[in-house]
Design an enzyme around this catalytic site. Sequence first.
Site, PDB file in Angstrom:
ATOM      1  NE  ARG A 182      -7.414   4.061   5.278  1.00 49.50           N
ATOM      2  CZ  ARG A 182      -6.445   4.383   6.122  1.00 49.50           C
ATOM      3  NH1 ARG A 182      -6.686   4.416   7.411  1.00 49.50           N
ATOM      4  NH2 ARG A 182      -5.244   4.704   5.698  1.00 49.50           N
TER       5      ARG A 182
ATOM      6  NE  ARG B 213      -0.874   9.933   9.940  1.00 50.02           N
ATOM      7  CZ  ARG B 213      -0.972   8.760   9.333  1.00 50.02           C
ATOM      8  NH1 ARG B 213      -2.055   8.061   9.395  1.00 50.02           N
ATOM      9  NH2 ARG B 213       0.040   8.272   8.663  1.00 50.02           N
TER      10      ARG B 213
ATOM     11  CG  ASP C 202       1.973   1.427   9.485  1.00 53.52           C
ATOM     12  OD1 ASP C 202       1.542   2.292  10.267  1.00 53.52           O
ATOM     13  OD2 ASP C 202       2.211   1.655   8.284  1.00 53.52           O
TER      14      ASP C 202
ATOM     15  CB  CYS D  16      -5.313   6.106  10.321  1.00 49.57           C
ATOM     16  SG  CYS D  16      -5.772   4.435   9.931  1.00 49.57           S
TER      17      CYS D  16
ATOM     18  CE  LYS E 259      -2.043   1.646   4.056  1.00 50.51           C
ATOM     19  NZ  LYS E 259      -1.653   3.061   4.170  1.00 50.51           N
ATOM     20  CG  ASN E 260       2.313   2.712   3.530  1.00 47.70           C
ATOM     21  OD1 ASN E 260       1.134   2.959   3.264  1.00 47.70           O
ATOM     22  ND2 ASN E 260       2.755   2.590   4.778  1.00 47.70           N
TER      23      ASN E 260
HETATM   24  C1  UD1 Z   1       3.596   6.867   6.573  1.00 48.11           C
HETATM   25  C2  UD1 Z   1       2.781   5.640   6.266  1.00 48.11           C
HETATM   26  C3  UD1 Z   1       2.096   5.119   7.521  1.00 48.11           C
HETATM   27  C4  UD1 Z   1       3.128   4.908   8.629  1.00 48.11           C
HETATM   28  C5  UD1 Z   1       4.000   6.139   8.810  1.00 48.11           C
HETATM   29  C6  UD1 Z   1       5.166   5.905   9.763  1.00 48.11           C
HETATM   30  C7  UD1 Z   1       2.099   5.956   3.970  1.00 48.11           C
HETATM   31  C8  UD1 Z   1       0.962   6.164   3.025  1.00 48.11           C
HETATM   32  N1  UD1 Z   1       1.775   5.962   5.274  1.00 48.11           N
HETATM   33  O1  UD1 Z   1       2.688   7.854   7.060  1.00 48.11           O
HETATM   34  O2  UD1 Z   1       1.463   3.889   7.201  1.00 48.11           O
HETATM   35  O3  UD1 Z   1       2.443   4.660   9.840  1.00 48.11           O
HETATM   36  O4  UD1 Z   1       4.573   6.549   7.550  1.00 48.11           O
HETATM   37  O5  UD1 Z   1       5.939   4.849   9.328  1.00 48.11           O
HETATM   38  O6  UD1 Z   1       3.218   5.728   3.571  1.00 48.11           O
HETATM   39  N2  UD1 Z   1       5.321  14.548  11.137  1.00 48.11           N
HETATM   40  C9  UD1 Z   1       5.378  15.888  11.439  1.00 48.11           C
HETATM   41  N3  UD1 Z   1       5.192  16.792  10.427  1.00 48.11           N
HETATM   42  C10 UD1 Z   1       4.957  16.416   9.141  1.00 48.11           C
HETATM   43  C11 UD1 Z   1       4.912  15.050   8.835  1.00 48.11           C
HETATM   44  C12 UD1 Z   1       5.087  14.132   9.869  1.00 48.11           C
HETATM   45  O7  UD1 Z   1       5.582  16.257  12.591  1.00 48.11           O
HETATM   46  O8  UD1 Z   1       4.820  17.284   8.274  1.00 48.11           O
HETATM   47  C13 UD1 Z   1       5.496  13.549  12.211  1.00 48.11           C
HETATM   48  C14 UD1 Z   1       4.230  12.734  12.459  1.00 48.11           C
HETATM   49  O9  UD1 Z   1       3.343  13.374  13.328  1.00 48.11           O
HETATM   50  C15 UD1 Z   1       4.788  11.467  13.044  1.00 48.11           C
HETATM   51  C16 UD1 Z   1       6.127  11.315  12.338  1.00 48.11           C
HETATM   52  O10 UD1 Z   1       6.437  12.583  11.788  1.00 48.11           O
HETATM   53  O11 UD1 Z   1       5.013  11.604  14.421  1.00 48.11           O
HETATM   54  C17 UD1 Z   1       6.140  10.265  11.249  1.00 48.11           C
HETATM   55  O12 UD1 Z   1       5.119  10.541  10.334  1.00 48.11           O
HETATM   56  P1  UD1 Z   1       5.299  10.234   8.782  1.00 48.11           P
HETATM   57  O13 UD1 Z   1       6.537   9.434   8.591  1.00 48.11           O
HETATM   58  O14 UD1 Z   1       5.172  11.503   8.029  1.00 48.11           O
HETATM   59  O15 UD1 Z   1       4.053   9.330   8.476  1.00 48.11           O
HETATM   60  P2  UD1 Z   1       3.149   9.373   7.172  1.00 48.11           P
HETATM   61  O16 UD1 Z   1       3.969   9.705   5.978  1.00 48.11           O
HETATM   62  O17 UD1 Z   1       1.920  10.139   7.434  1.00 48.11           O
END
Ligand code: UD1
Length: 418
Positions: A397, A121, A305, A116, A22-23
């Site tokens: 999902r 996020r 995850d 989710c 998925k990712n």
């Molecule tokens: C992706 C994955 C999700 C997984 C996550 C962590 C996809 C589609 N989803 O989500 O399944 O759980 O990686 O492995 O690939 N953060 C900030 N600011 C930002 C972005 C992130 O502070 O602009 C923080 C988040 O709150 C979190 C951490 O960074 O604490 C990691 O988040 P991130 O790696 O961005 O997760 P996603 O890309 O949303």
Amino acid sequence: MDKYVINGGNKLYGNVKIQTAKNSVLPILAATVLTDSSVKILDIPQISDVKNMVRILSRLGCKTQYCDSHLIVDASNSNNYEIPSELAHELRSSVFLLGSVISRFHKAKIAYPGGCDIGLRPVDLHLSGLKRLGVTVTEENGYILCSCEKLTGNEIMLDCPSVGATENIMLAAVKAEGTTVIKNAAREPEIEDLQKFLNYIGAKVKGAGSGTIIVEGVKKLHGGEYLPITDRIEAGTFLIAAAMCGGEICAEGALAENISSLIHKLRENGCKIHIKNDKIILRRERRLTAVKSFETQPYPGFPTDLQAQMTALCCICQGQSIVTENLFETRYKYVPQLRKMGADITVIDRNAFVRGVEKFNGATVVAQDLRGGAALVLAALAAQGKSEVLDISHVDRGYGDFEYKLRNLGGDVIRKTV
Ligand code: UD1
């Protein structure tokens, strides 16, 4: 909302074919907007996040067509840079489209993303990265508005290694003028897969898998066929299912090196694991011993995850475990549901203290998010008696044909439409 009715207690035996990740698939689909040639993504997983992403691509004016289990995307007539709220709220990955839409139109308008509900996020790192490439970002009535004259390469230092921010910046940088260097980049295997795909269609990206990614802007990309990597989270979920239920399963197509943190923990629990090429075979004969602790970390650490599924396993091991969730602050929503099934868990801040019980009891529980929902399904499979897991649209999902695959392994699961 559909539900699962599960009669627990069956051991699991047999082979399960792991879907494409998925990712990986979601950011690759976002990347198709960057090219005017058609792209065929092979073995698309049958999950609702992908279906929603395809709807968004159609809304952007891309032609999308399923051909058996493959998906063809032709963005040559894409003419829309706006992702409306009803679609963006369905899917957090819509935010990955920002990078490619801004690259294509030098404009983007996207509703704040959904996905989710597992914490705040934020998208600040995505936006500050895009700003470094020359994008002006404003926010208005729940929409993010982006515009630029042109995109120019730059050095970007991420405050934390966000997966989505790394991918979004890669997508925006691929056709920018000059070189972009992303430091403190996320190192997840799906980012390497995105790099592989982008290079396959003509981009110049290197370093993915390390903390520094270098993107040299190119003028044009072409099309092609691409098979994404397999889903390490789906593979991990099935392995944990067999560890909880007992029996012996083989996860076919699974890439063991991408879930070595999980395999290490499952061996510590007492599971017998054998790796042969792209097959992971797990056998569990007797009750497992609790791992003392595990904590979620960015890759190559233990994946957030798989935290809920692994915590469910800890609940029925002999002994006590301490779980620490470092990435998302509200990723314990499934805990009260597991308690209904007899789990003994106390959550304090980021830690869950788990005291192993002999068995789960069947109960009616409600899925609250994708991975927490999967954990409830596993608990129900391992439980004594009948359970109902409600609101399984969350599980849809990320897990394609979940109940068929579980039934094939001997699980007694049926889907009912409520
Ligand atoms: C992706 C994955 C999700 C997984 C996550 C962590 C996809 C589609 N989803 O989500 O399944 O759980 O990686 O492995 O690939 N953060 C900030 N600011 C930002 C972005 C992130 O502070 O602009 C923080 C988040 O709150 C979190 C951490 O960074 O604490 C990691 O988040 P991130 O790696 O961005 O997760 P996603 O890309 O949303």
